[in-house]
Design an enzyme around this catalytic site. Structure first.
Site, PDB file in Angstrom:
ATOM      1  N   GLY A 268       0.841  -1.194   0.000  1.00  0.00           N
ATOM      2  CA  GLY A 268       0.000   0.000   0.000  1.00  0.00           C
ATOM      3  C   GLY A 268       0.875   1.243   0.000  1.00  0.00           C
ATOM      4  O   GLY A 268       2.055   1.173   0.323  1.00  0.00           O
TER       5      GLY A 268
ATOM      6  N   CYS B  35       5.132  -6.308   1.832  1.00  0.00           N
ATOM      7  CA  CYS B  35       5.503  -4.896   1.969  1.00  0.00           C
ATOM      8  C   CYS B  35       4.687  -4.202   3.073  1.00  0.00           C
ATOM      9  O   CYS B  35       4.859  -4.518   4.240  1.00  0.00           O
ATOM     10  CB  CYS B  35       5.349  -4.214   0.617  1.00  0.00           C
ATOM     11  SG  CYS B  35       6.618  -2.992   0.392  1.00  0.00           S
ATOM     12  N   TYR B  36       3.768  -3.305   2.721  1.00  0.00           N
ATOM     13  CA  TYR B  36       2.955  -2.640   3.746  1.00  0.00           C
ATOM     14  C   TYR B  36       2.262  -3.686   4.623  1.00  0.00           C
ATOM     15  O   TYR B  36       2.190  -3.531   5.840  1.00  0.00           O
ATOM     16  CB  TYR B  36       1.909  -1.744   3.080  1.00  0.00           C
ATOM     17  CG  TYR B  36       1.068  -0.948   4.055  1.00  0.00           C
ATOM     18  CD1 TYR B  36       1.471   0.311   4.468  1.00  0.00           C
ATOM     19  CD2 TYR B  36      -0.121  -1.465   4.563  1.00  0.00           C
ATOM     20  CE1 TYR B  36       0.706   1.044   5.373  1.00  0.00           C
ATOM     21  CE2 TYR B  36      -0.889  -0.748   5.463  1.00  0.00           C
ATOM     22  CZ  TYR B  36      -0.479   0.510   5.861  1.00  0.00           C
ATOM     23  OH  TYR B  36      -1.244   1.222   6.760  1.00  0.00           O
TER      24      TYR B  36
ATOM     25  N   HIS C  96       8.213  -7.472  -3.399  1.00  0.00           N
ATOM     26  CA  HIS C  96       6.950  -7.831  -4.062  1.00  0.00           C
ATOM     27  C   HIS C  96       7.088  -9.138  -4.848  1.00  0.00           C
ATOM     28  O   HIS C  96       7.588  -9.129  -5.971  1.00  0.00           O
ATOM     29  CB  HIS C  96       6.517  -6.712  -5.008  1.00  0.00           C
ATOM     30  CG  HIS C  96       6.044  -5.502  -4.271  1.00  0.00           C
ATOM     31  ND1 HIS C  96       4.732  -5.328  -3.898  1.00  0.00           N
ATOM     32  CD2 HIS C  96       6.714  -4.430  -3.794  1.00  0.00           C
ATOM     33  CE1 HIS C  96       4.607  -4.187  -3.235  1.00  0.00           C
ATOM     34  NE2 HIS C  96       5.799  -3.627  -3.159  1.00  0.00           N
TER      35      HIS C  96
ATOM     36  N   GLU D  54       4.863 -10.705  -6.376  1.00  0.00           N
ATOM     37  CA  GLU D  54       3.907 -10.779  -7.486  1.00  0.00           C
ATOM     38  C   GLU D  54       4.430 -10.167  -8.778  1.00  0.00           C
ATOM     39  O   GLU D  54       3.843 -10.382  -9.838  1.00  0.00           O
ATOM     40  CB  GLU D  54       2.576 -10.109  -7.094  1.00  0.00           C
ATOM     41  CG  GLU D  54       2.610  -8.595  -6.915  1.00  0.00           C
ATOM     42  CD  GLU D  54       3.104  -8.142  -5.540  1.00  0.00           C
ATOM     43  OE1 GLU D  54       3.745  -8.950  -4.848  1.00  0.00           O
ATOM     44  OE2 GLU D  54       2.868  -6.975  -5.177  1.00  0.00           O
TER      45      GLU D  54
ATOM     46  N   ASP E 152     -17.532 -10.648 -23.621  1.00  0.00           N
ATOM     47  CA  ASP E 152     -18.124 -10.808 -22.288  1.00  0.00           C
ATOM     48  C   ASP E 152     -19.591 -11.255 -22.371  1.00  0.00           C
ATOM     49  O   ASP E 152     -19.998 -12.179 -21.670  1.00  0.00           O
ATOM     50  CB  ASP E 152     -18.044  -9.496 -21.490  1.00  0.00           C
ATOM     51  CG  ASP E 152     -16.613  -9.018 -21.345  1.00  0.00           C
ATOM     52  OD1 ASP E 152     -15.703  -9.839 -21.569  1.00  0.00           O
ATOM     53  OD2 ASP E 152     -16.407  -7.834 -21.038  1.00  0.00           O
TER      54      ASP E 152
ATOM     55  N   LYS F  70     -10.423 -10.562 -17.430  1.00  0.00           N
ATOM     56  CA  LYS F  70     -10.701 -10.682 -18.868  1.00  0.00           C
ATOM     57  C   LYS F  70     -10.040 -11.922 -19.484  1.00  0.00           C
ATOM     58  O   LYS F  70     -10.661 -12.656 -20.252  1.00  0.00           O
ATOM     59  CB  LYS F  70     -10.184  -9.426 -19.569  1.00  0.00           C
ATOM     60  CG  LYS F  70     -10.559  -9.326 -21.029  1.00  0.00           C
ATOM     61  CD  LYS F  70     -11.905  -8.670 -21.196  1.00  0.00           C
ATOM     62  CE  LYS F  70     -12.272  -8.437 -22.625  1.00  0.00           C
ATOM     63  NZ  LYS F  70     -13.566  -7.748 -22.722  1.00  0.00           N
TER      64      LYS F  70
END
Ligand code: XMP
Length: 516
Positions: free
Chosen positions: A57, A84-85, A174, A176, A232, A372
């Site tokens: 964050g 992290c945060y 991080h 990710e 979609d 998506k």
């Protein structure tokens, strides 16, 4: 209804990479959901999470009003990974100390692993594999009782830490992001080694559970779905059709603002490839009459939107006893509206009376948990052809917002011809599937040119091609010069009424993808 046998809850503290964490977890075939940090502990526990990830964050944990979390979450016997945060918050909540760092750590850093187990189990200690991506200005200075460092970096003695008895752990980098070369392994260790997940969330299992849920909800009632030709709504319809067959009725409205041949090929696709019951409404004349003389982009959009709802409502009334409206809402829309919850709930509540009747039907949104790219995989799983699944997004107001100024039959004709050339060239060069969107825009000006010995004063077409992941941000695509040249040549030679082609080289923001 908790239809997932295992679920990771990601608590969002406002990091730009929170959605990325979710995608990484799902790539391991583990289902996860993002919830804002304001979600109460009881609600989180109702999900029966297999594990919890606290995101990064932008704030510092010691700021007044810094996003926080109910500290009882750390004594629930649920594995928790703080990123992290999220790590700093866990450490501070449990009695440790977080302070502003002398040296901020941004970008690449190297990790020195102390325990090759838990999060770092099975990781090679070769130099290159330990590169991680840091992005923090704060540093954990003191660990709470029960914690120990599991890795350090050049500027952080506690780059990673863990509780010696409980399944609580954190990393100050991080995992990710792609720059953290061992990020994937770290997440895998958390999911499978620590949370004991099985990784059984596949599109096949998603279809089974969602079909059962739709059947249970709808019973013998009727569902209505608007088909736009986009991926979609096609996938939404295919999924609901699999669950309830002909209790699903689809409506396709031709607003006269479609690309060349689009309506015909869509209707052919729906009748040949799917078994959907489709009511097609040709409303071209109605829309073009409504749009006559309209130049203002907002009024154009409103007229098109209003016309669509009006026709849709008329058709729905003819059907009678419809109870549900199906919509192709995706997960990013859900996250956005949850993040804005306070403000939007009040607004929509006040608006309910003013909503068109059709919007008051109960909603079915079977894609609301998906990103998506997952919707595309689902489309393939349901047997939709590549052509339908991998088509570029096309806006609801269609070519109406790609004609600057008034929409007339003649101007639609010019744009359609240019648009076909863009599509043909993008497809034959293999670039169609490499970019997010590629299309032509008709400008509201004429410029001077020369053709043969004749002076011309004709229209300008702009070529708009963008790269994007989610349409929230975008950059102009670096197409090869010879491809741009070929598109320009063909448009100027083949489309009567055009003597100039320009290339749009704006990013979003500050521009948008569409021109209106
Ligand atoms: P902008 O122009 O806002 O577009 O950068 C972002 C993405 O949304 C599409 N778009 C629309 N799609 N109805 C839609 O269904 C609309 O009114 C609409 N306006 C823009 C656009 O094509 C791009 O993919």
């Amino acid at each position: 209804m908790n239809i997932h046998s295992e679920k990771i809850i990601i608590v969002d503290f406002g990091s730009q990479t929170t959605q990325l964490i979710a995608r990484r977890v799902r790539e391991h075939k583990v289902y996860c959901e993002i919830h804002p940090y304001t979600t109460g502990l009881d609600t989180i526990l109702e999900h029966k999470p297999t594990g919890i990830i606290l995101s990064g964050g932008p704030c510092s944990v010691y700021d007044t009003d810094a996003p926080s979390i109910d500290a009882r979450i750390f004594s629930q016997d649920i594995p928790i990974l703080g990123i992290c945060y999220g790590a700093q918050l866990m450490i501070q909540s449990m009695g440790g100390v977080v302070e502003k760092a002398d040296k901020r750590e941004f970008g690449k850093s190297h990790l020195d692993i102390k325990y090759e187990e838990g999060l770092f189990s099975g990781l090679e200690t070769a130099e290159t594999s330990l590169q991680v991506w840091m992005s923090h200005g704060d540093r954990i200075e003191k660990l709470p009782q029960g914690f120990e460092a599991s890795a350090e970096s050049e500027h952080s003695p506690y780059a990673a830490m863990r509780h010696t008895e409980k399944k609580l752990m954190g990393v100050q980098f991080h995992p990710e992001v792609a720059h953290t070369l061992i990020g994937n392994e770290i997440l895998r260790n958390f999911l499978f080694g620590i949370c004991n997940c099985e990784g059984n969330w596949t599109m096949g299992s998603f279809v089974d559970t969602t079909v059962a849920a739709i059947q249970a909800k709808v019973g013998t009632d009727k569902v209505l779905c608007a088909l736009s030709g986009g991926v979609d709504s096609a996938v939404t319809a295919a999924l609901i059709h699999k669950a309830i067959g002909d209790q699903l009725v689809c409506i396709y409205v031709n607003n006269g603002l479609m690309r060349t041949g689009e309506t015909g090929s869509l209707l052919k696709f729906f009748s040949d490839t799917t078994k959907l019951k489709v009511i097609d409404v040709d409303a071209e004349d109605y829309f073009l009459a409504e749009l006559e003389g309209v130049v203002d982009p907002e009024i154009k959009r409103k007229k098109i939107g209003y016309g669509f709802i009006k026709i849709f409502e008329e058709e729905a009334k003819k059907l009678g006893d419809v109870k549900y409206l199906a919509q192709g809402t995706l997960y990013p829309d859900v996250i956005e509206s949850v993040a804005l919850a306070g403000a939007t709930v009040i607004k929509s509540h006040h608006n309910v009376g003013g909503l068109p009747d059709i919007m008051k039907l109960d909603l079915i949104e079977p894609l609301r948990e998906l990103f998506k790219d997952e919707v595309r995989l689902l489309g393939l799983e349901l047997g939709l052809p590549d052509e339908a699944v991998f088509r570029q997004p096309f806006p609801g107001p269609g070519l109406g917002i790609r004609i600057m100024g008034e929409i007339t039959g003649d101007r639609l004709h010019i744009l359609r011809k240019a648009d076909v050339i863009v599509l043909e060239e993008m497809k034959s060069s293999g670039w169609y599937s490499k970019v997010w969107q590629s299309f032509a825009v008709l400008l509201p000006i004429q410029t001077v040119g020369v053709m043969g010995d004749e002076r011309t004063y004709e229209n300008v077409i702009a070529l708009r091609c963008v790269d994007s992941l989610d349409a929230m941000t975008a950059d102009w695509s670096r197409l090869p010069y010879d491809l741009i040249g070929r598109i320009s040549n063909r448009i100027i030679n083949e489309v009567v009424g055009v003597n100039r082609v320009v290339l749009d080289v704006s990013s979003k923001p500050p521009a948008t993808i569409e021109w209106e």
